[in-house]
Design an enzyme around this catalytic site. Sequence first.
Site, PDB file in Angstrom:
ATOM      1  N   ASN A 131       2.597   4.609 -11.084  1.00  0.00           N
ATOM      2  CA  ASN A 131       1.345   4.511 -11.847  1.00  0.00           C
ATOM      3  C   ASN A 131       0.093   4.492 -10.977  1.00  0.00           C
ATOM      4  O   ASN A 131      -0.944   5.033 -11.370  1.00  0.00           O
ATOM      5  CB  ASN A 131       1.381   3.235 -12.703  1.00  0.00           C
ATOM      6  CG  ASN A 131      -0.003   2.860 -13.193  1.00  0.00           C
ATOM      7  OD1 ASN A 131      -0.513   3.423 -14.166  1.00  0.00           O
ATOM      8  ND2 ASN A 131      -0.652   1.927 -12.511  1.00  0.00           N
ATOM      9  N   TYR A 191      -8.588  15.097  -7.148  1.00  0.00           N
ATOM     10  CA  TYR A 191      -7.795  14.472  -8.219  1.00  0.00           C
ATOM     11  C   TYR A 191      -6.919  15.527  -8.907  1.00  0.00           C
ATOM     12  O   TYR A 191      -5.722  15.311  -9.131  1.00  0.00           O
ATOM     13  CB  TYR A 191      -8.766  13.835  -9.216  1.00  0.00           C
ATOM     14  CG  TYR A 191      -8.154  12.988 -10.301  1.00  0.00           C
ATOM     15  CD1 TYR A 191      -7.577  11.759 -10.014  1.00  0.00           C
ATOM     16  CD2 TYR A 191      -8.201  13.391 -11.640  1.00  0.00           C
ATOM     17  CE1 TYR A 191      -7.055  10.965 -11.029  1.00  0.00           C
ATOM     18  CE2 TYR A 191      -7.691  12.601 -12.654  1.00  0.00           C
ATOM     19  CZ  TYR A 191      -7.119  11.384 -12.345  1.00  0.00           C
ATOM     20  OH  TYR A 191      -6.600  10.600 -13.352  1.00  0.00           O
ATOM     21  N   ASP A 220       0.872  -1.172   0.000  1.00  0.00           N
ATOM     22  CA  ASP A 220       0.000   0.000   0.000  1.00  0.00           C
ATOM     23  C   ASP A 220       0.915   1.229   0.000  1.00  0.00           C
ATOM     24  O   ASP A 220       1.569   1.526   1.004  1.00  0.00           O
ATOM     25  CB  ASP A 220      -0.868  -0.043   1.264  1.00  0.00           C
ATOM     26  CG  ASP A 220      -1.739   1.196   1.416  1.00  0.00           C
ATOM     27  OD1 ASP A 220      -1.558   2.160   0.638  1.00  0.00           O
ATOM     28  OD2 ASP A 220      -2.583   1.205   2.329  1.00  0.00           O
ATOM     29  N   LYS A 248      -2.847  15.636  -9.166  1.00  0.00           N
ATOM     30  CA  LYS A 248      -2.141  15.536 -10.450  1.00  0.00           C
ATOM     31  C   LYS A 248      -1.369  16.824 -10.747  1.00  0.00           C
ATOM     32  O   LYS A 248      -0.293  16.784 -11.333  1.00  0.00           O
ATOM     33  CB  LYS A 248      -3.123  15.201 -11.575  1.00  0.00           C
ATOM     34  CG  LYS A 248      -3.801  13.837 -11.415  1.00  0.00           C
ATOM     35  CD  LYS A 248      -2.812  12.679 -11.424  1.00  0.00           C
ATOM     36  CE  LYS A 248      -3.511  11.328 -11.385  1.00  0.00           C
ATOM     37  NZ  LYS A 248      -2.573  10.193 -11.428  1.00  0.00           N
TER      38      LYS A 248
HETATM   39  C1  BGC Z   1      -9.579  10.520 -15.606  1.00  0.00           C
HETATM   40  C2  BGC Z   1     -10.825  10.083 -16.336  1.00  0.00           C
HETATM   41  C3  BGC Z   1     -11.257  11.127 -17.350  1.00  0.00           C
HETATM   42  C4  BGC Z   1     -10.102  11.482 -18.253  1.00  0.00           C
HETATM   43  C5  BGC Z   1     -10.438  12.567 -19.261  1.00  0.00           C
HETATM   44  C6  BGC Z   1      -8.526  10.908 -16.599  1.00  0.00           C
HETATM   45  O1  BGC Z   1      -7.408  11.356 -15.906  1.00  0.00           O
HETATM   46  O2  BGC Z   1      -9.106   9.455 -14.809  1.00  0.00           O
HETATM   47  O3  BGC Z   1     -11.845   9.866 -15.382  1.00  0.00           O
HETATM   48  O4  BGC Z   1     -12.325  10.644 -18.135  1.00  0.00           O
HETATM   49  O5  BGC Z   1      -9.015  11.911 -17.458  1.00  0.00           O
HETATM   50  O6  BGC Z   1     -11.094  13.662 -18.704  1.00  0.00           O
END
Ligand code: BGC
Length: 257
Positions: free
Chosen positions: A91, A158, A64, A162
């Site tokens: 990843n 998210y 993990d 990122k």
């Molecule tokens: C996400 C997806 C999304 C895609 C394009 C990715 O990084 O994990 O959920 O559809 O980007 O927007």
Amino acid sequence: MGRLDGKIAIITGAGSGIGQAIAKRLGSEGARVVIDYIGSAEGAQETKRAICESGSDAEIVQADITQRADVDKLIDAAWSRFGSADILVNNAGMEHKSNFWETTEEEYDKVLAVNLRGPFFLTQRFVQRLMDAQYRGGRIINISSVHEDMAFPGFSTYCCSKGGLRMLMRNLAVELAPLGFTINNVAPGAIVTPINKALLEDKPKLEALLKNIPLGRLGTAEDVAAVVAFLASDEAAYVNGATYTVDGGLMRNYHEQ
Ligand code: BGC
């Protein structure tokens, strides 16, 4: 002769989706692979079977990456099993959909821990071990997202993770290059993988998204793996501090629905 003969790669989240495709691809090009997984042991076994079938070797480690002890265990496994390591592919990732104003501290902590804290300390341990071994350096490849750069309403955790991964990569490209490391990001767009399960099952949403993708199809995990294999190879020796987008042109043509 494979492009990655003699190399040893550690790949997180290699039991499914993009990570599994990367592990298979690097293995098929000659790399020996440390397969990290957390959920499905069968997925990790399938990755290993494919790598062994293509004539290389692999070790499975359940770790993990949000836990410091597991981070050390995973990196150290490359040394105990194969004697060294050359390539780290960060990843493993997750996403969680919630309106910004409803997002809880638990949700924030979880997404940031998997997507950013994990790569941070995995990379640190990888670098430390190679420095201790007085090795010439190594390759670090982060699987980021088009959302390291582009807004994604409903996914603020998210996007924070990122975006952070983008700046970690840029910072380390400067800080680690003198030690012989290169670091780059691969930024997938919409790829057919388990992370996109909800989208893949929502036909109207999927069709709207496809209209935004100039190439007119979702990407495959293999599309992403091919770019990672290049970045891991000697051919990419002078590539450092870059994000390679693999999105069929989505980023140049994105409209929120
Ligand atoms: C996400 C997806 C999304 C895609 C394009 C990715 O990084 O994990 O959920 O559809 O980007 O927007």
